[in-house]
Write an enzyme that holds these catalytic residues in place. Structure first.
Site, PDB file in Angstrom:
ATOM      1  N   SER A 143      21.945  59.853   1.406  1.00  0.00           N
ATOM      2  CA  SER A 143      22.815  58.939   0.663  1.00  0.00           C
ATOM      3  C   SER A 143      22.314  58.785  -0.785  1.00  0.00           C
ATOM      4  O   SER A 143      22.182  59.793  -1.482  1.00  0.00           O
ATOM      5  CB  SER A 143      22.882  57.607   1.425  1.00  0.00           C
ATOM      6  OG  SER A 143      23.956  56.838   0.967  1.00  0.00           O
ATOM      7  N   ASP A 297      33.225  59.831   6.038  1.00  0.00           N
ATOM      8  CA  ASP A 297      32.299  59.403   4.991  1.00  0.00           C
ATOM      9  C   ASP A 297      32.997  59.520   3.639  1.00  0.00           C
ATOM     10  O   ASP A 297      33.514  60.594   3.305  1.00  0.00           O
ATOM     11  CB  ASP A 297      31.058  60.313   5.030  1.00  0.00           C
ATOM     12  CG  ASP A 297      29.993  59.915   4.010  1.00  0.00           C
ATOM     13  OD1 ASP A 297      30.205  58.963   3.247  1.00  0.00           O
ATOM     14  OD2 ASP A 297      28.944  60.576   3.994  1.00  0.00           O
ATOM     15  N   HIS A 327      28.990  58.267   7.851  1.00  0.00           N
ATOM     16  CA  HIS A 327      27.936  57.976   6.885  1.00  0.00           C
ATOM     17  C   HIS A 327      26.873  57.058   7.480  1.00  0.00           C
ATOM     18  O   HIS A 327      27.201  56.058   8.106  1.00  0.00           O
ATOM     19  CB  HIS A 327      28.519  57.317   5.630  1.00  0.00           C
ATOM     20  CG  HIS A 327      27.503  57.218   4.530  1.00  0.00           C
ATOM     21  ND1 HIS A 327      27.281  58.257   3.655  1.00  0.00           N
ATOM     22  CD2 HIS A 327      26.609  56.263   4.206  1.00  0.00           C
ATOM     23  CE1 HIS A 327      26.305  57.920   2.820  1.00  0.00           C
ATOM     24  NE2 HIS A 327      25.883  56.721   3.132  1.00  0.00           N
TER      25      HIS A 327
END
Ligand SMILES: *[C@@H]1O[C@H](CO)[C@@H](O)[C@H](O)[C@H]1NC(C)=O
Ligand SMILES: *[C@@H]1O[C@H](CO)[C@@H](O)[C@H](O)[C@H]1NC(C)=O
Length: 357
Positions: A143, A297, A327
Protein backbone atom coordinates in the site's frame (compact mmCIF):
# COMPACT_ATOMS: atom_id res chain seq x y z
CA UNK A 1 -13.12 8.39 13.89
CA UNK A 2 -15.43 10.53 11.78
CA UNK A 3 -17.66 11.21 14.77
CA UNK A 4 -14.77 12.15 17.07
CA UNK A 5 -13.53 14.50 14.43
CA UNK A 6 -16.92 16.10 13.86
CA UNK A 7 -17.22 16.71 17.58
CA UNK A 8 -13.84 18.41 17.46
CA UNK A 9 -12.31 15.89 19.87
CA UNK A 10 -9.54 14.40 17.76
CA UNK A 11 -8.17 14.39 14.25
CA UNK A 12 -9.55 11.46 12.24
CA UNK A 13 -6.11 9.88 11.78
CA UNK A 14 -5.31 10.13 15.49
CA UNK A 15 -8.40 8.04 16.27
CA UNK A 16 -7.48 5.58 13.54
CA UNK A 17 -3.98 5.40 15.01
CA UNK A 18 -5.50 3.81 18.13
CA UNK A 19 -5.97 0.67 16.05
CA UNK A 20 -2.25 0.66 15.40
CA UNK A 21 -1.63 1.06 19.12
CA UNK A 22 -3.98 -1.81 20.06
CA UNK A 23 -2.24 -4.05 17.53
CA UNK A 24 1.25 -3.20 18.80
CA UNK A 25 3.50 -6.02 20.01
CA UNK A 26 6.85 -5.54 21.72
CA UNK A 27 9.96 -6.81 19.90
CA UNK A 28 10.32 -10.46 20.89
CA UNK A 29 12.93 -12.85 19.62
CA UNK A 30 11.96 -16.45 18.89
CA UNK A 31 13.84 -19.66 18.15
CA UNK A 32 14.57 -18.52 14.54
CA UNK A 33 14.94 -14.77 14.61
CA UNK A 34 16.46 -12.12 16.90
CA UNK A 35 14.17 -9.09 16.96
CA UNK A 36 15.20 -5.64 18.20
CA UNK A 37 13.91 -2.09 17.93
CA UNK A 38 16.77 0.21 16.99
CA UNK A 39 17.64 3.04 14.60
CA UNK A 40 19.34 3.35 11.26
CA UNK A 41 20.37 6.86 10.33
CA UNK A 42 18.24 8.26 13.21
CA UNK A 43 15.06 6.61 11.90
CA UNK A 44 13.47 3.95 14.13
CA UNK A 45 13.39 0.44 12.68
CA UNK A 46 12.45 -3.05 13.81
CA UNK A 47 15.29 -5.34 12.88
CA UNK A 48 14.96 -9.09 12.26
CA UNK A 49 18.19 -11.08 12.15
CA UNK A 50 18.10 -14.86 11.57
CA UNK A 51 19.57 -16.90 14.43
CA UNK A 52 20.63 -19.84 12.33
CA UNK A 53 24.36 -19.67 11.69
CA UNK A 54 24.76 -19.60 7.91
CA UNK A 55 27.89 -20.57 5.97
CA UNK A 56 27.33 -18.04 3.19
CA UNK A 57 26.04 -14.51 3.21
CA UNK A 58 22.38 -13.75 3.87
CA UNK A 59 19.74 -11.90 1.92
CA UNK A 60 18.50 -8.43 2.91
CA UNK A 61 14.99 -6.95 2.76
CA UNK A 62 14.06 -3.34 3.58
CA UNK A 63 10.31 -3.32 4.32
CA UNK A 64 7.92 -0.35 4.46
CA UNK A 65 4.56 -0.90 6.18
CA UNK A 66 1.29 0.47 4.80
CA UNK A 67 -1.27 2.81 6.37
CA UNK A 68 -1.71 5.73 3.99
CA UNK A 69 1.48 7.53 5.17
CA UNK A 70 -0.45 8.31 8.38
CA UNK A 71 -1.04 5.00 10.14
CA UNK A 72 0.68 1.73 10.88
CA UNK A 73 3.84 0.63 12.63
CA UNK A 74 6.48 -2.03 12.08
CA UNK A 75 5.43 -3.33 15.51
CA UNK A 76 1.80 -4.03 14.57
CA UNK A 77 1.16 -7.72 15.08
CA UNK A 78 0.49 -8.40 11.42
CA UNK A 79 3.58 -6.50 10.22
CA UNK A 80 5.72 -8.07 12.90
CA UNK A 81 4.60 -11.48 11.64
CA UNK A 82 4.98 -10.67 7.97
CA UNK A 83 8.56 -9.45 8.42
CA UNK A 84 9.47 -12.12 10.99
CA UNK A 85 8.37 -14.91 8.63
CA UNK A 86 10.19 -13.25 5.74
CA UNK A 87 13.34 -13.24 7.84
CA UNK A 88 13.08 -16.80 9.04
CA UNK A 89 11.93 -18.39 5.79
CA UNK A 90 14.42 -16.57 3.55
CA UNK A 91 17.26 -16.51 6.05
CA UNK A 92 17.20 -12.75 5.44
CA UNK A 93 18.01 -9.72 7.54
CA UNK A 94 14.79 -7.67 7.46
CA UNK A 95 14.78 -3.95 8.24
CA UNK A 96 11.19 -2.81 8.90
CA UNK A 97 11.07 0.98 8.83
CA UNK A 98 9.11 3.25 11.18
CA UNK A 99 9.16 6.35 9.01
CA UNK A 100 7.47 9.47 10.43
CA UNK A 101 3.73 9.81 9.72
CA UNK A 102 1.05 12.33 8.78
CA UNK A 103 -0.77 14.38 9.99
CA UNK A 104 2.27 15.51 11.97
CA UNK A 105 4.65 15.08 9.07
CA UNK A 106 4.06 15.52 5.37
CA UNK A 107 5.82 14.65 2.14
CA UNK A 108 8.76 14.44 1.64
CA UNK A 109 9.45 13.35 5.27
CA UNK A 110 8.00 9.83 4.87
CA UNK A 111 9.95 9.33 1.66
CA UNK A 112 13.14 10.78 3.11
CA UNK A 113 13.03 8.54 6.17
CA UNK A 114 12.46 5.51 3.94
CA UNK A 115 15.28 6.60 1.69
CA UNK A 116 17.83 7.34 4.37
CA UNK A 117 17.31 3.96 6.07
CA UNK A 118 17.74 2.15 2.74
CA UNK A 119 20.83 4.14 1.87
CA UNK A 120 22.32 3.49 5.30
CA UNK A 121 21.71 -0.26 5.03
CA UNK A 122 23.16 -0.45 1.51
CA UNK A 123 26.58 0.73 2.68
CA UNK A 124 29.15 -2.03 2.20
CA UNK A 125 30.35 -1.93 5.79
CA UNK A 126 26.81 -2.14 7.19
CA UNK A 127 25.86 -5.05 4.92
CA UNK A 128 29.03 -6.83 5.89
CA UNK A 129 28.38 -6.21 9.61
CA UNK A 130 25.06 -8.09 9.19
CA UNK A 131 26.64 -10.65 6.84
CA UNK A 132 24.32 -9.61 3.98
CA UNK A 133 25.25 -10.30 0.37
CA UNK A 134 25.32 -6.91 -1.47
CA UNK A 135 24.01 -8.70 -4.56
CA UNK A 136 20.86 -9.92 -2.77
CA UNK A 137 19.07 -6.92 -1.27
CA UNK A 138 15.53 -5.79 -2.10
CA UNK A 139 13.00 -3.18 -1.05
CA UNK A 140 9.39 -4.17 -0.42
CA UNK A 141 6.20 -2.71 0.99
CA UNK A 142 2.43 -2.79 0.90
CA UNK A 143 0.00 0.00 0.00
CA UNK A 144 1.64 3.31 1.05
CA UNK A 145 4.72 1.19 1.82
CA UNK A 146 4.68 -0.10 -1.77
CA UNK A 147 4.60 3.53 -2.84
CA UNK A 148 7.70 4.24 -0.73
CA UNK A 149 9.49 1.13 -2.01
CA UNK A 150 8.86 2.11 -5.65
CA UNK A 151 9.96 5.71 -5.01
CA UNK A 152 13.11 4.60 -3.16
CA UNK A 153 14.05 2.17 -5.97
CA UNK A 154 13.74 4.98 -8.54
CA UNK A 155 15.72 7.48 -6.49
CA UNK A 156 18.58 5.04 -5.82
CA UNK A 157 19.26 4.86 -9.57
CA UNK A 158 20.16 8.54 -9.58
CA UNK A 159 22.27 8.60 -6.45
CA UNK A 160 25.96 8.38 -7.27
CA UNK A 161 26.83 7.87 -3.59
CA UNK A 162 25.14 4.47 -3.47
CA UNK A 163 27.39 1.68 -4.65
CA UNK A 164 25.05 -1.28 -4.04
CA UNK A 165 22.30 -1.99 -6.56
CA UNK A 166 19.01 -3.49 -5.53
CA UNK A 167 18.39 -7.02 -6.75
CA UNK A 168 14.60 -6.62 -6.69
CA UNK A 169 11.59 -4.58 -5.60
CA UNK A 170 8.31 -6.09 -4.39
CA UNK A 171 5.26 -3.82 -4.52
CA UNK A 172 2.19 -5.17 -2.75
CA UNK A 173 -0.99 -3.38 -3.80
CA UNK A 174 0.96 -0.12 -4.05
CA UNK A 175 -0.42 3.43 -4.36
CA UNK A 176 1.47 4.99 -7.27
CA UNK A 177 -0.30 8.11 -8.47
CA UNK A 178 -2.72 10.89 -7.45
CA UNK A 179 -3.40 12.33 -10.87
CA UNK A 180 -6.49 10.32 -11.65
CA UNK A 181 -8.58 9.08 -8.74
CA UNK A 182 -11.40 8.12 -11.04
CA UNK A 183 -9.75 5.10 -12.65
CA UNK A 184 -11.96 2.04 -13.30
CA UNK A 185 -10.66 0.51 -10.06
CA UNK A 186 -11.65 3.64 -8.11
CA UNK A 187 -15.11 3.58 -9.69
CA UNK A 188 -15.69 -0.11 -9.03
CA UNK A 189 -14.42 -0.11 -5.44
CA UNK A 190 -15.54 3.32 -4.37
CA UNK A 191 -17.30 1.87 -1.31
CA UNK A 192 -14.83 -0.85 -0.42
CA UNK A 193 -15.17 -1.25 3.38
CA UNK A 194 -11.42 -1.32 4.12
CA UNK A 195 -10.27 1.36 1.71
CA UNK A 196 -13.12 3.40 0.24
CA UNK A 197 -12.23 6.07 -2.30
CA UNK A 198 -12.94 8.87 0.18
CA UNK A 199 -10.37 7.47 2.63
CA UNK A 200 -7.75 6.97 -0.09
CA UNK A 201 -8.27 10.56 -1.25
CA UNK A 202 -7.88 11.68 2.33
CA UNK A 203 -4.65 9.68 2.75
CA UNK A 204 -3.28 11.14 -0.47
CA UNK A 205 -4.16 14.73 0.30
CA UNK A 206 -2.94 14.53 3.91
CA UNK A 207 0.36 13.15 2.70
CA UNK A 208 0.87 16.69 1.40
CA UNK A 209 -1.23 18.94 3.60
CA UNK A 210 -4.16 19.27 6.01
CA UNK A 211 -5.62 21.97 3.77
CA UNK A 212 -9.04 20.50 2.91
CA UNK A 213 -9.18 22.36 -0.39
CA UNK A 214 -6.71 19.84 -1.81
CA UNK A 215 -8.83 16.94 -0.57
CA UNK A 216 -11.98 18.44 -2.06
CA UNK A 217 -10.30 19.11 -5.38
CA UNK A 218 -8.93 15.55 -5.48
CA UNK A 219 -12.30 14.05 -4.61
CA UNK A 220 -13.77 15.65 -7.73
CA UNK A 221 -10.61 14.84 -9.74
CA UNK A 222 -9.98 18.51 -10.44
CA UNK A 223 -6.61 19.11 -8.85
CA UNK A 224 -4.21 18.95 -11.81
CA UNK A 225 -3.50 22.21 -13.60
CA UNK A 226 -3.57 22.23 -17.40
CA UNK A 227 0.16 23.13 -17.40
CA UNK A 228 0.76 19.58 -16.18
CA UNK A 229 -1.34 17.94 -18.88
CA UNK A 230 1.74 16.14 -20.28
CA UNK A 231 1.74 13.97 -17.14
CA UNK A 232 -1.59 12.37 -18.01
CA UNK A 233 0.07 10.06 -20.53
CA UNK A 234 1.66 8.25 -17.53
CA UNK A 235 -1.70 7.46 -15.92
CA UNK A 236 -3.75 6.99 -19.08
CA UNK A 237 -5.59 3.78 -18.29
CA UNK A 238 -7.00 3.66 -21.80
CA UNK A 239 -3.54 3.00 -23.20
CA UNK A 240 -1.83 1.43 -20.15
CA UNK A 241 -4.28 -1.16 -18.85
CA UNK A 242 -4.56 -4.58 -20.47
CA UNK A 243 -7.88 -5.05 -22.34
CA UNK A 244 -9.38 -7.42 -19.78
CA UNK A 245 -8.92 -4.86 -16.99
CA UNK A 246 -10.66 -2.04 -18.86
CA UNK A 247 -13.94 -3.96 -18.74
CA UNK A 248 -16.76 -1.76 -20.03
CA UNK A 249 -15.42 1.55 -18.76
CA UNK A 250 -15.21 4.50 -21.13
CA UNK A 251 -12.17 6.73 -21.06
CA UNK A 252 -12.84 10.44 -20.68
CA UNK A 253 -10.19 13.12 -21.04
CA UNK A 254 -8.93 14.70 -17.82
CA UNK A 255 -10.55 17.73 -16.27
CA UNK A 256 -8.17 20.39 -15.06
CA UNK A 257 -8.16 22.35 -11.84
CA UNK A 258 -6.86 25.57 -10.40
CA UNK A 259 -3.10 26.05 -10.66
CA UNK A 260 -2.65 27.32 -7.07
CA UNK A 261 -2.94 23.87 -5.51
CA UNK A 262 -0.03 22.46 -7.48
CA UNK A 263 1.98 25.60 -6.73
CA UNK A 264 1.31 25.33 -3.03
CA UNK A 265 1.66 21.54 -2.77
CA UNK A 266 3.94 20.48 -5.62
CA UNK A 267 4.42 17.08 -3.94
CA UNK A 268 1.47 15.48 -5.67
CA UNK A 269 3.18 15.96 -9.04
CA UNK A 270 6.53 14.69 -7.74
CA UNK A 271 7.58 11.15 -8.79
CA UNK A 272 8.96 10.60 -5.26
CA UNK A 273 5.31 10.69 -4.15
CA UNK A 274 3.80 9.34 -7.36
CA UNK A 275 6.30 6.92 -8.96
CA UNK A 276 4.01 6.38 -11.97
CA UNK A 277 4.87 9.93 -13.05
CA UNK A 278 8.53 9.09 -13.69
CA UNK A 279 9.60 9.36 -17.31
CA UNK A 280 10.37 6.18 -19.27
CA UNK A 281 14.10 6.90 -19.10
CA UNK A 282 13.94 6.83 -15.29
CA UNK A 283 12.40 3.35 -15.35
CA UNK A 284 14.92 1.62 -17.62
CA UNK A 285 17.37 0.44 -14.99
CA UNK A 286 14.93 -0.58 -12.29
CA UNK A 287 15.52 -4.05 -10.83
CA UNK A 288 13.43 -7.17 -11.20
CA UNK A 289 9.95 -6.33 -9.94
CA UNK A 290 7.08 -8.18 -8.27
CA UNK A 291 3.69 -6.45 -8.28
CA UNK A 292 0.66 -7.76 -6.42
CA UNK A 293 -2.70 -6.26 -7.35
CA UNK A 294 -6.09 -7.22 -5.93
CA UNK A 295 -9.30 -7.16 -7.92
CA UNK A 296 -11.28 -5.46 -5.15
CA UNK A 297 -9.05 -2.47 -4.57
CA UNK A 298 -9.19 1.20 -5.60
CA UNK A 299 -5.41 0.94 -6.15
CA UNK A 300 -5.63 -2.03 -8.52
CA UNK A 301 -5.12 0.04 -11.68
CA UNK A 302 -2.15 1.94 -10.22
CA UNK A 303 -0.28 -1.35 -9.89
CA UNK A 304 -1.44 -2.70 -13.24
CA UNK A 305 -0.41 0.47 -15.07
CA UNK A 306 3.03 0.42 -13.46
CA UNK A 307 3.43 -3.18 -14.65
CA UNK A 308 2.65 -2.01 -18.20
CA UNK A 309 5.06 0.91 -18.04
CA UNK A 310 7.88 -1.15 -16.52
CA UNK A 311 7.51 -3.89 -19.11
CA UNK A 312 7.51 -1.31 -21.92
CA UNK A 313 10.75 0.05 -20.43
CA UNK A 314 12.28 -3.46 -20.53
CA UNK A 315 12.16 -4.18 -16.78
CA UNK A 316 11.42 -7.84 -15.94
CA UNK A 317 8.14 -7.90 -13.98
CA UNK A 318 6.10 -10.64 -12.36
CA UNK A 319 2.51 -9.50 -11.94
CA UNK A 320 0.34 -11.44 -9.53
CA UNK A 321 -3.24 -10.28 -9.94
CA UNK A 322 -5.38 -11.84 -7.21
CA UNK A 323 -8.94 -11.99 -8.51
CA UNK A 324 -10.53 -12.96 -5.21
CA UNK A 325 -8.58 -10.59 -2.98
CA UNK A 326 -9.09 -7.11 -1.56
CA UNK A 327 -6.92 -4.22 -0.44
CA UNK A 328 -5.15 -4.94 2.84
CA UNK A 329 -5.59 -8.72 2.67
CA UNK A 330 -2.02 -9.22 3.92
CA UNK A 331 -3.04 -7.76 7.27
CA UNK A 332 -5.25 -10.76 7.98
CA UNK A 333 -2.57 -13.23 8.98
CA UNK A 334 -3.04 -13.32 12.73
CA UNK A 335 -5.95 -13.97 15.06
CA UNK A 336 -8.60 -12.78 15.67
CA UNK A 337 -8.77 -11.56 12.04
CA UNK A 338 -7.11 -14.40 10.20
CA UNK A 339 -8.08 -15.27 6.64
CA UNK A 340 -6.87 -17.91 4.19
CA UNK A 341 -6.51 -15.26 1.49
CA UNK A 342 -3.99 -13.33 3.60
CA UNK A 343 -1.82 -16.41 4.09
CA UNK A 344 -2.09 -17.30 0.42
CA UNK A 345 -0.91 -13.87 -0.77
CA UNK A 346 1.86 -13.81 1.83
CA UNK A 347 3.11 -17.27 0.90
CA UNK A 348 3.18 -16.40 -2.76
CA UNK A 349 5.16 -13.20 -2.11
CA UNK A 350 7.68 -14.99 0.13
CA UNK A 351 8.03 -17.82 -2.39
CA UNK A 352 8.77 -15.30 -5.14
CA UNK A 353 11.43 -13.67 -2.98
CA UNK A 354 12.87 -17.08 -2.18
CA UNK A 355 13.22 -17.87 -5.87
CA UNK A 356 14.37 -14.44 -7.03
CA UNK A 357 16.32 -12.70 -4.30
C1 LIG B 1 11.03 -21.63 13.20
O1 LIG B 1 11.29 -22.26 11.96
C2 LIG B 1 10.73 -23.56 11.84
C3 LIG B 1 11.21 -24.15 10.53
O2 LIG B 1 11.00 -23.31 9.45
C4 LIG B 1 9.21 -23.43 11.90
O3 LIG B 1 8.62 -24.69 11.80
C5 LIG B 1 8.82 -22.78 13.22
O4 LIG B 1 7.41 -22.56 13.25
C6 LIG B 1 9.53 -21.45 13.37
N1 LIG B 1 9.25 -20.86 14.68
C7 LIG B 1 8.54 -19.73 14.82
C8 LIG B 1 8.34 -19.25 16.23
O5 LIG B 1 8.09 -19.09 13.89
C1 LIG C 1 -5.18 8.29 -23.63
O1 LIG C 1 -5.10 7.21 -24.53
C2 LIG C 1 -6.09 7.25 -25.55
C3 LIG C 1 -6.01 6.00 -26.42
O2 LIG C 1 -5.07 5.08 -26.05
C4 LIG C 1 -5.92 8.51 -26.39
O3 LIG C 1 -6.93 8.57 -27.37
C5 LIG C 1 -5.99 9.73 -25.47
O4 LIG C 1 -5.72 10.90 -26.20
C6 LIG C 1 -5.01 9.62 -24.33
N1 LIG C 1 -5.22 10.73 -23.43
C7 LIG C 1 -4.22 11.38 -22.82
C8 LIG C 1 -4.59 12.56 -21.98
O5 LIG C 1 -3.03 11.05 -22.91
Amino acid sequence: AALAEQLGLMHYMDVMMLITAVEYVAPMSDENVTVTDTEFSNVPIRLFVPRKPSDGLRRGVVYFHGGGWSLGDAGMKSYDRLTRWTSSRLNAVVVSVNYRLAPKHHFPTQFEDAYSVTKFFLQRNVLSQYRVDPGRVCVAGDSAGGNLAAAVAQQLLEDSEVETELKAQALLYPALQTLDVNLPSYQENENDPLLPKALMVRFWSEYFTLDVSLREAMASNRHIPSESSHLFQFVNWSSLLPEEMKKDHTYTSPTYGRPELAQRYPGFLDPRAAPLLASDARLWHLPLTYVLTCEHDVLRDDGAMYVGRLRAAGVPVVHHHARDAFHGALMFISSPAELAVGHRLLNRYIKWLDENL
